[in-house]
Design a protein around this motif. Structure first.
Motif, PDB file in Angstrom:
ATOM      1  N   PHE A 362       0.644  -1.327   0.059  1.00 40.13           N
ATOM      2  CA  PHE A 362      -0.005  -0.003   0.013  1.00 40.13           C
ATOM      3  C   PHE A 362       0.994   1.291   0.126  1.00 40.13           C
ATOM      4  CE2 PHE A 362      -2.359   3.027   2.585  1.00 40.13           C
ATOM      5  CZ  PHE A 362      -3.342   3.683   1.420  1.00 40.13           C
ATOM      6  N   THR A 366       3.398  -0.207   2.851  1.00 42.50           N
ATOM      7  CA  THR A 366       3.095  -1.411   4.196  1.00 42.50           C
ATOM      8  C   THR A 366       2.243  -2.490   3.536  1.00 42.50           C
ATOM      9  OG1 THR A 366       0.823  -0.308   4.244  1.00 42.50           O
ATOM     10  CG2 THR A 366       2.658   0.526   5.937  1.00 42.50           C
ATOM     11  N   PRO A 368      -0.406  -5.669   4.267  1.00 48.75           N
ATOM     12  CA  PRO A 368      -1.481  -6.304   5.000  1.00 48.75           C
ATOM     13  C   PRO A 368      -0.820  -7.436   5.826  1.00 48.75           C
ATOM     14  CG  PRO A 368      -2.450  -5.505   3.079  1.00 48.75           C
ATOM     15  CD  PRO A 368      -0.957  -5.620   2.827  1.00 48.75           C
ATOM     16  N   ASP A 414      -1.845  -1.897  11.347  1.00 55.79           N
ATOM     17  CA  ASP A 414      -1.741  -2.634  10.180  1.00 55.79           C
ATOM     18  C   ASP A 414      -2.374  -1.734   9.023  1.00 55.79           C
ATOM     19  OD1 ASP A 414      -1.406  -4.953   8.809  1.00 55.79           O
ATOM     20  OD2 ASP A 414      -2.195  -6.047  10.060  1.00 55.79           O
ATOM     21  N   THR A 415      -2.364  -2.445   7.783  1.00 57.60           N
ATOM     22  CA  THR A 415      -3.119  -2.031   6.572  1.00 57.60           C
ATOM     23  C   THR A 415      -4.367  -2.794   6.075  1.00 57.60           C
ATOM     24  OG1 THR A 415      -0.461  -1.660   5.852  1.00 57.60           O
ATOM     25  CG2 THR A 415      -2.461  -1.653   4.167  1.00 57.60           C
ATOM     26  N   SER A 416      -5.215  -1.994   5.821  1.00 52.91           N
ATOM     27  CA  SER A 416      -6.426  -2.472   4.995  1.00 52.91           C
ATOM     28  C   SER A 416      -6.086  -3.334   3.952  1.00 52.91           C
ATOM     29  CB  SER A 416      -7.280  -1.382   5.036  1.00 52.91           C
ATOM     30  OG  SER A 416      -8.410  -1.762   3.809  1.00 52.91           O
ATOM     31  N   ALA A 420      -5.303  -1.670   0.107  1.00 57.25           N
ATOM     32  CA  ALA A 420      -3.847  -2.421  -0.637  1.00 57.25           C
ATOM     33  C   ALA A 420      -4.334  -2.813  -1.818  1.00 57.25           C
ATOM     34  CB  ALA A 420      -3.179  -3.317   0.213  1.00 57.25           C
ATOM     35  N   ALA A 472      -2.613   8.015   2.465  1.00 60.18           N
ATOM     36  CA  ALA A 472      -2.074   6.807   3.250  1.00 60.18           C
ATOM     37  C   ALA A 472      -2.597   6.505   4.515  1.00 60.18           C
ATOM     38  CB  ALA A 472      -0.632   7.301   3.348  1.00 60.18           C
ATOM     39  N   GLY A 475      -5.495   4.040   4.692  1.00 59.16           N
ATOM     40  CA  GLY A 475      -5.346   2.583   4.620  1.00 59.16           C
ATOM     41  C   GLY A 475      -4.783   1.992   5.874  1.00 59.16           C
ATOM     42  N   LEU A 476      -4.397   2.771   6.655  1.00 62.20           N
ATOM     43  CA  LEU A 476      -3.650   2.185   8.224  1.00 62.20           C
ATOM     44  C   LEU A 476      -4.594   2.216   9.035  1.00 62.20           C
ATOM     45  CD1 LEU A 476      -0.272   4.120   7.448  1.00 62.20           C
ATOM     46  CD2 LEU A 476      -1.036   1.777   6.767  1.00 62.20           C
TER      47      LEU A 476
END
Length: 480
Positions: A362, A366, A368, A414-416, A420, A472, A475-476
């Motif tokens: 992402f 990052t 996921p 964490d990342t969605s 991503a 950004a 997405g976090l």
């Protein structure tokens, strides 16, 4: 205080360390080499210098007295050392220390970091700043291991007396075009093996005059304005990657005019003229390569290498040329992200297993399932006028995440997966119409074995700056 490990002391790692320390994080920088500088520490071949203007290939947070428009390798190494000293990073460096493993510990929301020396430590956040062009690409030519003379990759340069020697330089990319003019005056004969020509633009490099340097040192806005001008011109130049644009035609015309006015031999002019769009490969900037091809002791061999003998090189036509020294300017393996490090995230998954089909991240930062882990110079972030500016934007995302962890007192970010996925889909759509697409008909380092362009950012730096600043964060997500 949040503990951050930074892997790599190149310019990306240095940028991250400066910004994180300003944010109050405790940083430890691990570097496998014996000094800082990353690629500018490893690459020491003759003629080595950057092809981006010095005022753009430097940090926005520090004014610096550059002596010339395009810095040489020694000057860039000195710059890296200067930044380390200026911001007090020396005590936080662990040189000659290669990180081998990272394992996420869910119970403590930390990474267990292991080094080649067998040491282990725990960190709340880990930043990979390994760089894109760090793993050399060695060709699989039959007989390569039988060559009797010195033979080496450009990133592992060996000093030899080339006076009167016959030297084969294999490749005509950005590194080779610097090496050939640098060694031609000393060597007896230089053979330049070209598998495929690249578009070459005049670099127009020069020393700054004493007056210019005085202005850049003493007029507060001078360096900033020059930097803004470089980025403005770079963003306009980026439009040329659209194969149907007027800028594409202008860039091709510029390169064709450079060939016509610089190279004396008509067959050589034909051989160095690509039959694919400008931007399909990484554009090359050099003012000295074409003139070097006019020398009596330099021969362009417009053919790929087929095999190597103990005393020479055989091209694809079957012709053999006797050589004393073999220089491999055969590039790197940029699609092998995080090579040499095993990163395990949630549920013990290895990032290399997650990336088996394709490396993606992402915003290129990052992945996921790998909380509190950030990548500088990750997938699809190469480009945008200056990689240094891209790295600064990525470091700022890391700083924002660290501040968020400290503020919310939660264990991880964490990342969605959905964010991503949408990012990768958007990148693919944008790159599908770019000159760098595989359908454009050239060989480039942008694509993985499956054909995905996993290295390039599909826009200028302004677009990346906006995306990392405003997109950004969505997405976090923080988790317990």
């Amino acid at each position: 205080m949040i503990r951050v490990a930074i892997i790599g002391a190149g310019l990306g790692g240095i940028a991250a360390a400066v910004k994180l320390r300003k944010a109050g994080a405790a940083c430890t920088i691990f570097e496998q080499s014996s000094g800082v500088g990353g690629t500018w520490f490893d690459n020491r071949y003759p003629g080595c210098e950057v092809d981006v203007h010095s005022h753009a290939y430097s940090f926005s947070f520090l004014k610096y007295d550059w002596p010339r428009t395009h810095a040489t390798q020694p000057e860039l190494l000195a710059y890296a050392e200067h930044v380390v000293e200026r911001f007090g990073l020396r005590p936080h460096l662990r040189l000659n220390t290669r990180v081998t493993d990272l394992v996420w510990e869910e119970s403590t929301s930390t990474y267990r970091l292991s080094t080649e020396h067998g040491d282990t430590e725990e960190f709340d956040v880990v930043v990979s700043a390994l760089g894109l062009l760090s793993v050399p690409r060695y060709p699989q030519w039959p007989g390569l291991d039988t060559f009797a003379g010195p033979g080496f990759h450009t990133s592992r340069w060996e000093e030899h007396d080339l006076a009167g020697k016959s030297v084969a330089v294999v490749g005509t990319g950005s590194t080779a075009v610097q090496i050939v003019p640098a060694i031609a005056p000393q060597a007896g004969q230089v053979y330049v093996y070209q598998r495929e020509p690249g578009w070459v633009e005049p670099k127009n490099e020069h020393d700054f005059s004493p007056r210019q340097r005085w202005i850049f040192r003493n007029v507060p806005l001078a360096q900033r304005l020059n930097r803004a001008r470089i980025f403005h011109n770079g963003n306009r130049r980026f439009r040329g990657y659209d194969t149907g644009s007027r800028r594409q035609h202008r860039m091709r015309a510029l390169c064709e005019r450079f060939i016509a006015t610089t190279i004396k031999s008509p067959p050589t002019r034909t051989a160095v003229t690509p039959d694919y769009p400008w931007g399909c490969k990484r554009p090359i900037l050099s003012s000295t390569f074409y003139p070097a091809l006019n020398r009596d002791n330099v021969e362009l061999v417009p053919h790929a290498v087929r095999r190597v003998t103990p005393t020479g090189v055989i091209d694809e036509t079957g012709a053999e040329r006797k050589v004393d020294v073999l220089v491999l300017s055969t590039g790197f393996q940029p699609t092998k992200f995080l090579a040499g490090i095993d990163v395990k995230g949630r549920d013990g998954r290895s990032i290399h297993d997650v990336w088996r089909e394709r490396a993606s991240a992402f915003m290129g930062i990052t992945v996921p399932g790998f909380p509190n882990f950030f990548i500088l110079y990750g997938p699809n972030t190469n480009g945008g006028v200056s990689v240094i500016a891209q790295l600064e934007r990525q470091a700022e995302v890391v700083v924002g995440a660290v501040r968020r962890l400290a503020r919310t007192r939660r264990g991880s970010i964490d990342t969605s997966p959905d964010a991503a996925r949408r990012f990768v889909e958007w990148v693919d759509r944008k790159l599908a119409t770019s000159a760098s697409a595989m359908s454009s008909g050239c060989h480039n380092y942008y694509h993985d074995p499956s054909g995905h362009n996993v290295t390039q950012w599909p826009g200028g730096h302004l677009a990346y700056a906006v995306a990392t600043r405003f997109v950004a964060r969505f997405g976090l997500r923080t988790t317990r």
